[in-house]
Design a protein around this motif. Structure first.
Motif, PDB file in Angstrom:
ATOM      1  N   ILE A 194      -1.008  -6.701 -58.063  1.00 18.26           N
ATOM      2  CA  ILE A 194      -1.420  -8.299 -57.285  1.00 18.26           C
ATOM      3  C   ILE A 194      -0.646  -8.621 -56.569  1.00 18.26           C
ATOM      4  N   GLU A 195       0.560  -8.670 -55.996  1.00 18.91           N
ATOM      5  CA  GLU A 195       1.579  -9.066 -55.300  1.00 18.91           C
ATOM      6  C   GLU A 195       0.754  -9.409 -53.929  1.00 18.91           C
ATOM      7  N   ALA A 196       0.079  -8.039 -53.653  1.00 24.63           N
ATOM      8  CA  ALA A 196      -0.675  -8.406 -52.854  1.00 24.63           C
ATOM      9  C   ALA A 196      -1.762  -9.065 -51.767  1.00 24.63           C
ATOM     10  N   LEU A 197      -2.412  -9.538 -52.707  1.00 25.25           N
ATOM     11  CA  LEU A 197      -4.092  -9.805 -52.901  1.00 25.25           C
ATOM     12  C   LEU A 197      -4.013 -10.590 -52.133  1.00 25.25           C
ATOM     13  N   ASP A 198      -2.826 -12.037 -51.979  1.00 20.48           N
ATOM     14  CA  ASP A 198      -3.202 -12.693 -50.677  1.00 20.48           C
ATOM     15  C   ASP A 198      -1.730 -12.931 -50.037  1.00 20.48           C
ATOM     16  N   LYS A 199      -1.493 -12.010 -49.736  1.00 16.25           N
ATOM     17  CA  LYS A 199      -0.968 -12.025 -48.023  1.00 16.25           C
ATOM     18  C   LYS A 199      -1.097 -11.727 -47.650  1.00 16.25           C
ATOM     19  N   ASP A 200      -1.269 -11.831 -46.194  1.00 15.35           N
ATOM     20  CA  ASP A 200      -1.865 -11.599 -45.051  1.00 15.35           C
ATOM     21  C   ASP A 200      -3.325 -10.860 -44.721  1.00 15.35           C
ATOM     22  N   GLY A 246       4.363  13.301 -45.226  1.00 16.36           N
ATOM     23  CA  GLY A 246       3.907  13.564 -46.203  1.00 16.36           C
ATOM     24  C   GLY A 246       4.326  12.342 -47.244  1.00 16.36           C
ATOM     25  N   ARG A 247       3.448  11.720 -47.597  1.00 19.63           N
ATOM     26  CA  ARG A 247       3.669  10.480 -48.739  1.00 19.63           C
ATOM     27  C   ARG A 247       4.934  10.244 -49.122  1.00 19.63           C
ATOM     28  N   LEU A 248       5.405   9.023 -49.769  1.00 16.41           N
ATOM     29  CA  LEU A 248       6.522   8.491 -50.964  1.00 16.41           C
ATOM     30  C   LEU A 248       5.506   7.718 -51.942  1.00 16.41           C
ATOM     31  N   TYR A 249       6.786   8.263 -53.332  1.00 11.23           N
ATOM     32  CA  TYR A 249       6.021   7.891 -54.783  1.00 11.23           C
ATOM     33  C   TYR A 249       5.537   6.274 -54.090  1.00 11.23           C
ATOM     34  N   GLY A 250       6.544   5.219 -53.151  1.00 11.20           N
ATOM     35  CA  GLY A 250       6.036   3.657 -54.004  1.00 11.20           C
ATOM     36  C   GLY A 250       4.668   3.334 -52.749  1.00 11.20           C
ATOM     37  N   HIS A 251       4.534   4.373 -51.794  1.00  8.68           N
ATOM     38  CA  HIS A 251       4.072   3.654 -50.769  1.00  8.68           C
ATOM     39  C   HIS A 251       2.802   4.689 -50.780  1.00  8.68           C
ATOM     40  N   TRP A 252       1.596   3.978 -49.884  1.00  5.87           N
ATOM     41  CA  TRP A 252       0.498   4.023 -49.972  1.00  5.87           C
ATOM     42  C   TRP A 252      -0.393   4.240 -48.615  1.00  5.87           C
ATOM     43  N   HIS A 253      -0.201   4.917 -48.158  1.00 10.68           N
ATOM     44  CA  HIS A 253      -1.165   5.247 -46.531  1.00 10.68           C
ATOM     45  C   HIS A 253      -0.372   4.908 -45.364  1.00 10.68           C
ATOM     46  N   THR A 254      -0.849   3.655 -44.962  1.00  9.54           N
ATOM     47  CA  THR A 254       0.121   2.908 -43.500  1.00  9.54           C
ATOM     48  C   THR A 254       0.567   1.503 -44.153  1.00  9.54           C
ATOM     49  N   GLN A 255       0.738   1.524 -45.539  1.00  8.05           N
ATOM     50  CA  GLN A 255       1.746   0.301 -45.828  1.00  8.05           C
ATOM     51  C   GLN A 255       0.155  -0.960 -45.864  1.00  8.05           C
ATOM     52  N   THR A 256      -0.264  -0.666 -46.009  1.00 12.49           N
ATOM     53  CA  THR A 256      -1.792  -2.051 -45.000  1.00 12.49           C
ATOM     54  C   THR A 256      -1.069  -3.139 -46.433  1.00 12.49           C
ATOM     55  N   THR A 270       0.715  -2.131 -49.429  1.00 14.23           N
ATOM     56  CA  THR A 270       1.610  -1.968 -50.346  1.00 14.23           C
ATOM     57  C   THR A 270       3.629  -2.170 -49.307  1.00 14.23           C
ATOM     58  N   GLY A 271       3.248  -2.094 -48.437  1.00 15.74           N
ATOM     59  CA  GLY A 271       4.122  -3.127 -46.914  1.00 15.74           C
ATOM     60  C   GLY A 271       4.165  -4.413 -47.121  1.00 15.74           C
ATOM     61  N   ARG A 272       3.196  -4.918 -47.782  1.00 14.38           N
ATOM     62  CA  ARG A 272       3.438  -5.952 -48.190  1.00 14.38           C
ATOM     63  C   ARG A 272       3.908  -7.078 -49.931  1.00 14.38           C
ATOM     64  N   ILE A 273       4.438  -5.991 -50.469  1.00 10.45           N
ATOM     65  CA  ILE A 273       4.848  -6.516 -51.348  1.00 10.45           C
ATOM     66  C   ILE A 273       6.933  -5.935 -51.898  1.00 10.45           C
ATOM     67  N   PRO A 274       7.332  -6.782 -52.106  1.00 11.46           N
ATOM     68  CA  PRO A 274       8.849  -6.724 -52.073  1.00 11.46           C
ATOM     69  C   PRO A 274       9.725  -5.503 -52.493  1.00 11.46           C
ATOM     70  N   LYS A 275       8.843  -5.519 -54.475  1.00 12.01           N
ATOM     71  CA  LYS A 275       9.448  -4.216 -54.882  1.00 12.01           C
ATOM     72  C   LYS A 275       9.582  -3.123 -54.443  1.00 12.01           C
ATOM     73  N   ILE A 276       8.656  -2.730 -53.803  1.00 11.85           N
ATOM     74  CA  ILE A 276       8.140  -1.189 -52.753  1.00 11.85           C
ATOM     75  C   ILE A 276       9.299  -1.162 -51.889  1.00 11.85           C
TER      76      ILE A 276
END
Length: 703
Positions: free
Chosen positions: A50-56, A589-599, A601-607
């Motif tokens: 939910i935290e990334a829905l309205d960012k950028d 490869g991937r890390l647990y918290g991130h997804w692909h190119t961070q489009t 997850t890169g906008r979620i502070p906890k991650i």
């Protein structure tokens, strides 16, 4: 955010596990305990979505005539007019093969289907590919060649029914965490159950293994043939199954005879005792379940690797029963839905092939198109689209819900080609991304939670993802954009849809009688019963529809002879081996918290706090010889480019191999794009690129 009076059931939009989520009236997210795949479990990505829905967010259509101009807001009417005008001009002059669409496993099935109908049907070009080409196409090719059809034959329930889980080329604990949690809980309660993990790194997955085979990158087929050699030597094979239900065994037996234990152990870089132990557990187990993902697929011999793994199941009859089978773990939330709808350049909806005249005619009739409208030629795959831009043969490139300016290999070449594009449409939720710099026309699309549609997870389970809020700004669902373009091009009859439920109803009828029969699934039935696994023909009752469904329980396969086919591939190794100048193999490869190119997850502070920066993982002894201390800035060079990253010195990676996470583009960290280093060599069958191995050299960064 819209007010929500009730709980909304949906699906996590990240990996292919397909976890059920519930969105609460206060907009908080929790796991859906009624969802058969995830049983209420959720990882950090799903919990924070939910935290990334309205960012950028990209809110309005934007346009610029040249890439040197700044994009300016335009209306949807103007944007759609630009697309229709450009397509019509290309059709009049160059022809449909100058048009390409590159899509995404982030799409819902309805988006995939309408895009297929527009590009392959109405426009008559098969230049439609997706980022699934980078993800699962080797698994698709392997299933096709071995079984006659795509489709993982297993269920997640098999995770709790197996005697021995064999994981190769998958860091399941981090990349498919809920799948791993299900197995791990079962594993802890059943000490006789064995877990074998094959990986050059001692990952979180390998930490839980009874046996970790830390093989060198590119030695997978040696290992798999080496196990087969021992099973044959010990006569630990299922002769009855082989004789009645397979072909090609004699040639396969001839191939694997060469893979003697010492040869295999030396080539793989593992103790011979560990090889013998792995083969022994495979021989002794009544039910073996294998799982694989990108570590197998993303290879210049990806199809051969996957088929070599499938061979072990055929050799021992480990398929079509509870707790057994070869199980590819899909990378993206709806990559399976893409396969069902024909979302690769060689496919048509319902597990059909573009080169098959009868398959083309079936789809033409279904779409009410004249005979011969669908091209008989396989279209351009993702990398061939880049080559087409370089050659001046691609005049319109439509990119949707993916970020190829980070995810494709050999990025210097990719970016140069994108700059040459006469007209690029970029359809996404977020702005900016790395790819948005190369777009002439940017279209805002509705994302997760803002549109209703379906997705199919790794175990073939279809979930209805219900909208719980309105799209932001002027964003539209992808399928609506494609349908409106189709209508503007004169195909109103083909795009009568008023909602996504109507789109899905038309699509599932096209699967009737096919291996992926979903004719008994609808939005209404999914809302009533919850997620449903296919095959689910119309004849199934509600009670039958919600049951687990394994494939090939009758040992009848979709090949012409009804038998499964052994592969007879010899090992070739990596496409770009090391040498004196570039002595290390780089994998990623991937890390647990991130997804692909961070489009997202890169906008979620906890991650981002979990992963503040990328790194390069180096074996401790290699680092000592190079004078590299933990945390030191390291320059990584390949024949194509460079990356500069802090070192993570560890004993938990084999010597001669380095690892870099794949998530960071230049928007998130200035010099971390791992695909600056990778090459474009691909599997000759699946055309999947070998992202998992390239030759590099390391040195201390001077500044």
């Amino acid at each position: 955010m819209d007010n929500m009076a009730t709980i909304t059931k949906t699906l996590c939009p990240y990996c292919g596990v397909g976890c059920g989520l519930e969105v609460m009236p206060d907009a908080k997210v929790r796991g859906d305990r009624s969802h058969a795949s995830s049983r209420g479990m959720v990882c950090v990505k799903g919990a924070t979505i939910i935290e990334a829905l309205d960012k950028d967010r990209l809110l309005y259509p934007l346009y610029r005539r040249t890439l040197d101009d700044s994009p300016e807001r335009i209306s949807w009417d103007t944007a759609l007019g630009l697309i229709a005008e450009r397509i019509q001009k290309i059709l009049r002059t160059t022809g449909a093969d100058a048009i390409c669409l590159y899509g995404s496993g982030q799409w819902q099935t309805e988006d995939y289907y309408v895009a297929q109908k527009l590009i392959k049907g109405c426009l008559g070009t098969n230049n439609f590919d997706t980022n699934s080409r980078l993800c699962m196409s080797s698994a698709v090719s392997a299933y096709m060649a071995s079984f006659g059809s795509d489709g993982p034959p297993c269920c997640y329930a098999d995770l709790e029914l197996t005697d021995c889980a064999f994981l190769i080329g998958t860091n399941t604990a981090e990349c498919h965490p809920i799948v791993f949690n299900r197995f791990r809980q079962y594993h802890k309660k059943n000490p006789l159950v064995k877990l074998i993990v094959v990986d050059p790194r001692r990952t979180q997955t390998a930490e839980s293994a009874n046996l970790h085979l830390a093989i060198r990158p590119g030695s997978d087929i040696y290992l798999l043939h080496g196990i087969a050699h021992l099973l044959l030597k010990w006569n630990a094979i299922n002769q009855e199954f082989i004789q009645k239900h397979t072909t090609g065994f004699a040639k396969y037996q001839e191939v694997v005879q060469k893979y003697h234990p010492q040869l295999v152990a030396d080539y793989c870089g593992i103790p011979i005792e560990d090889l013998l132990q792995a083969a022994k557990w495979w021989a002794e187990s009544q039910s073996v379940l294998s799982l694989w993902s990108m570590g197998i697929n993303q290879s210049s011999e990806g199809t051969a690797k996957a088929r070599s793994l499938i061979n072990l199941h055929l050799l021992t009859g480990q398929i079509g029963r509870a707790g057994t089978g070869p199980f590819s773990l899909t990378g993206q939330p709806n990559a399976m839905g893409g396969r069902e709808t024909g979302g690769l350049a060689h496919l048509l909806p319902g597990y059909r092939q573009v080169v098959n005249p009868e398959h083309r005619r079936q789809i033409e009739l279904h779409w009410q198109l004249p005979a011969g409208q669908i091209s008989p030629h396989i279209g351009r795959n993702g990398w061939q689209m880049i080559e087409g831009l370089e050659e001046g043969k691609v005049e319109l490139l439509w990119i949707c819900a993916t970020n190829p300016a980070v995810s494709l290999p050999n990025l210097a070449r990719v970016k140069s080609a994108l700059k040459q594009s006469p007209f690029t449409i970029y359809q996404d939720c977020y702005f900016p991304t790395e790819t948005s710099n190369y777009a002439h026309l940017l279209l805002p699309c509705a994302q997760w939670g803002e549109k209703t549609g379906t997705m199919t997870n790794s175990e073939r389970r279809v979930t209805l993802c219900q909208a719980f809020r309105s799209p932001v700004g002027e964003a539209k669902p992808d399928w609506e954009i494609f349908a409106e373009v189709g209508r503007r091009l004169g195909f109103s009859q083909q795009f009568p849809f008023q909602n996504s439920a109507e789109v899905y109803q038309e699509f599932v009828q096209i699967t009737k009688g096919r291996p992926c029969d979903m004719s008994g699934i609808s939005h209404a039935r999914l809302q009533k019963l919850g997620a449903i696994q296919w095959p689910c023909p119309e004849s199934l009752s509600d009670a039958e529809a919600v049951q687990d469904k394994r494939l090939y329980t009758d040992y009848r396969f979709h090949t012409a002879d009804g038998r499964a086919h052994f592969a007879v591939d010899d090992a070739l190794g990596v496409a770009e081996p090391t040498d004196a100048e570039y002595p290390f193999i780089l994998t990623n490869g991937r890390l647990y918290g991130h997804w692909h190119t961070q489009t997202r997850t890169g906008r979620i502070p906890k991650i981002t706090k979990m992963y503040p920066a990328p790194f390069v993982e180096i074996n401790s002894m290699d680092a000592q010889e190079l004078g590299i201390a933990d945390g030191a800035e390291v320059l990584i060079e390949s024949r194509r480019g460079t990356v500069k990253l802090p070192a993570k010195v560890t004993p938990h990676i084999v010597r001669g191999t380095v690892f870099v996470p794949m998530h960071w583009g230049y928007l998130w960290y200035g010099s971390a794009e791992v695909n600056n280093l990778t090459h474009s060599a691909s599997c000759p069958v699946s055309k999947q690129i070998e992202l998992k191995a390239c030759a590099v050299r390391l040195s201390l960064a001077t500044c």
